[in-house]
Design an enzyme around this catalytic site. Structure first.
Site, PDB file in Angstrom:
ATOM      1  N   GLU A 152      13.480 -17.795  42.731  1.00  0.00           N
ATOM      2  CA  GLU A 152      14.213 -16.643  42.175  1.00  0.00           C
ATOM      3  C   GLU A 152      15.663 -16.631  42.628  1.00  0.00           C
ATOM      4  OE1 GLU A 152      13.116 -14.742  39.788  1.00  0.00           O
ATOM      5  OE2 GLU A 152      11.281 -15.935  39.903  1.00  0.00           O
TER       6      GLU A 152
ATOM      7  N   ASP B  66      39.767 -36.888  25.890  1.00  0.00           N
ATOM      8  CA  ASP B  66      38.584 -36.031  25.786  1.00  0.00           C
ATOM      9  C   ASP B  66      38.937 -34.623  25.315  1.00  0.00           C
ATOM     10  OD1 ASP B  66      36.784 -37.936  26.639  1.00  0.00           O
ATOM     11  OD2 ASP B  66      36.855 -37.312  28.748  1.00  0.00           O
TER      12      ASP B  66
HETATM   13  N1  SAH Z   1      16.423 -15.110  39.225  1.00  0.00           N
HETATM   14  C1  SAH Z   1      17.654 -15.725  38.894  1.00  0.00           C
HETATM   15  C2  SAH Z   1      17.479 -17.148  38.375  1.00  0.00           C
HETATM   16  C3  SAH Z   1      16.988 -18.117  39.387  1.00  0.00           C
HETATM   17  S1  SAH Z   1      16.894 -19.708  38.724  1.00  0.00           S
HETATM   18  C4  SAH Z   1      18.351 -14.937  37.803  1.00  0.00           C
HETATM   19  O1  SAH Z   1      17.670 -14.430  36.925  1.00  0.00           O
HETATM   20  O2  SAH Z   1      19.590 -14.867  37.802  1.00  0.00           O
HETATM   21  C5  SAH Z   1      16.906 -20.720  40.167  1.00  0.00           C
HETATM   22  C6  SAH Z   1      18.231 -21.350  40.519  1.00  0.00           C
HETATM   23  O3  SAH Z   1      18.673 -22.178  39.467  1.00  0.00           O
HETATM   24  C7  SAH Z   1      19.354 -20.388  40.779  1.00  0.00           C
HETATM   25  O4  SAH Z   1      19.333 -19.903  42.091  1.00  0.00           O
HETATM   26  C8  SAH Z   1      20.583 -21.264  40.511  1.00  0.00           C
HETATM   27  O5  SAH Z   1      20.942 -22.009  41.657  1.00  0.00           O
HETATM   28  C9  SAH Z   1      20.080 -22.205  39.437  1.00  0.00           C
HETATM   29  N2  SAH Z   1      20.505 -21.807  38.089  1.00  0.00           N
HETATM   30  C10 SAH Z   1      19.713 -21.337  37.104  1.00  0.00           C
HETATM   31  N3  SAH Z   1      20.407 -21.108  35.986  1.00  0.00           N
HETATM   32  C11 SAH Z   1      21.681 -21.442  36.245  1.00  0.00           C
HETATM   33  C12 SAH Z   1      22.899 -21.428  35.481  1.00  0.00           C
HETATM   34  N4  SAH Z   1      22.930 -21.007  34.226  1.00  0.00           N
HETATM   35  N5  SAH Z   1      24.026 -21.858  36.077  1.00  0.00           N
HETATM   36  C13 SAH Z   1      24.019 -22.279  37.360  1.00  0.00           C
HETATM   37  N6  SAH Z   1      22.906 -22.298  38.132  1.00  0.00           N
HETATM   38  C14 SAH Z   1      21.753 -21.890  37.594  1.00  0.00           C
END
Ligand code: SAH
Length: 252
Positions: free
Chosen positions: A116, A169
Site C-alpha cells: 500500500e 526525440d
Molecule cells: N496505495 C497507494 C498505491 C500503492 S502502489 C495509492 O493508492 O496511492 C505501490 C507502490 O507502487 C507505491 O508505493 C509506489 O512506489 C509505486 N507506484 C504505483 N503507482 C505509481 C505511479 N503511478 N507512479 C509512481 N509510482 C507508483
C-alpha cells in the site's frame, strides 16, 4: 552521477541494466546504479519489511525502520547526503523537463514502494521529492525507477550515437518541444505502401523541411498544447505558421 535504488526486488533490475543502448551508460558508470534491499538490514529472524496498517484495512505497509537503516548504509557508502526520491501516485508527474533536471544532477536515492506504500513517518523524515509516472497505480516503484533511469541515461553525452541522438526525440528542446516525425525504413514498398518521395530524393533541405512539417502536423493533431508552448516561446517560424494555417484551413 550515482543513483542508489532501494527495492525489495533488486533482481528486477538485472536485465534492464545489461540490455540495449543504455547499457553503456550503466556499465561505464556514467549513470552508476547501486541496488539496496531493505530486507538485508531488517531485524529479527524473519527480516520483516512490512506490516499491517494501523486503523485496519487491506494490504501491508512498508515499515520505516528498514528503509531508514538502508539510508544509513547508503550514506556511509556515499560519504555525503543525497536527495531522496520516492515513487508515488501522488508525486509530481514525470515529463521531459523533470527528466532533464535529474539528467543534469549528480544523482539521487530512489525509493521503490510496494504494497500500500511506505509509512508516512519515513516520508516526512527523509523524502525530498515524489515522482509519479502517470495517473494509474502499479504494484511497485521498480518500473517507475527504471523509467526514470532509462530516460536519464538517454540524455547523457555519448550514450546514444550521433545517429540516434536524443536531440531528434519528441519533447526535446532541440525539436522545439514538438513531437518527432514519422520514420520509414527498407523496403521502399511494403504491403502496397510506398515511402514519402522526398525521403528518397537525397535533397537534405527538402527532407529537413518535410520532417519539420510532419512534426508540426503530428503535434498540432495530438498535442496542440505543445504547439501553443512553442509559439509562446517564439520558436515557430513564418514557414511553420504558414503550414499550421494551411492545416487549420484543411481541417476546418
Ligand atoms: N496505495 C497507494 C498505491 C500503492 S502502489 C495509492 O493508492 O496511492 C505501490 C507502490 O507502487 C507505491 O508505493 C509506489 O512506489 C509505486 N507506484 C504505483 N503507482 C505509481 C505511479 N503511478 N507512479 C509512481 N509510482 C507508483
Amino acid at each position: 552521477m550515482r543513483f542508489d535504488v532501494v527495492t525489495l526486488f533488486p533482481e528486477l533490475f538485472a536485465p534492464f541494466l545489461t540490455t540495449g543502448i543504455t547499457r553503456r551508460a550503466y556499465s561505464s558508470g556514467a549513470v552508476d546504479v547501486h541496488l539496496f534491499n531493505p530486507r538485508d538490514v531488517a531485524s529479527g529472524n524473519y527480516r520483516r519489511v512490512d506490516d499491517r496498517p494501523f486503523g485496519g484495512g487491506p494490504g501491508m505497509v512498508m515499515m520505516a525502520e528498514p528503509l531508514d537503516k538502508t539510508l544509513d548504509v547508503i550514506a556511509a557508502e556515499r560519504g555525503h547526503r543525497a536527495k531522496v526520491v520516492l515513487f508515488s501516485p501522488i508525486g509530481q508527474p514525470l515529463n521531459h523537463t523533470v527528466v532533464q533536471e535529474w539528467a543534469n544532477s549528480d544523482g539521487a536515492i530512489l525509493i521503490c514502494g510496494r504494497y500500500e506504500g511506505v509509512d508516512q513517518r519515513f516520508i516526512d523524515a527523509h523524502v525530498d521529492a515524489q515522482i509519479s509516472i502517470g495517473d494509474f497505480v502499479l504494484s511497485g516503484g521498480e518500473l517507475p525507477a527504471m523509467v526514470l533511469l532509462d530516460a536519464v541515461a538517454r540524455l547523457q553525452p555519448d550514450v546514444l550515437s550521433d545517429a540516434d541522438s536524443h536531440h531528434f526525440d519528441s519533447f526535446n528542446p532541440a525539436l522545439d518541444g514538438l513531437l518527432d516525425c514519422p520514420h520509414y525504413t527498407r523496403p521502399e514498398e511494403w504491403a502496397g505502401q510506398g515511402v514519402p518521395e522526398v525521403l528518397l530524393s537525397g535533397h537534405h533541405i527538402n527532407i529537413s523541411r518535410w520532417r519539420r512539417d510532419e512534426q508540426l502536423r503530428l503535434t498540432v493533431r495530438y498535442r496542440p498544447d505543445l504547439i501553443a508552448a512553442a509559439r509562446a516561446a517564439g520558436l515557430l517560424t513564418v514557414k511553420d505558421e504558414a503550414l499550421l494555417a494551411s492545416i487549420a484551413i484543411m481541417t476546418g
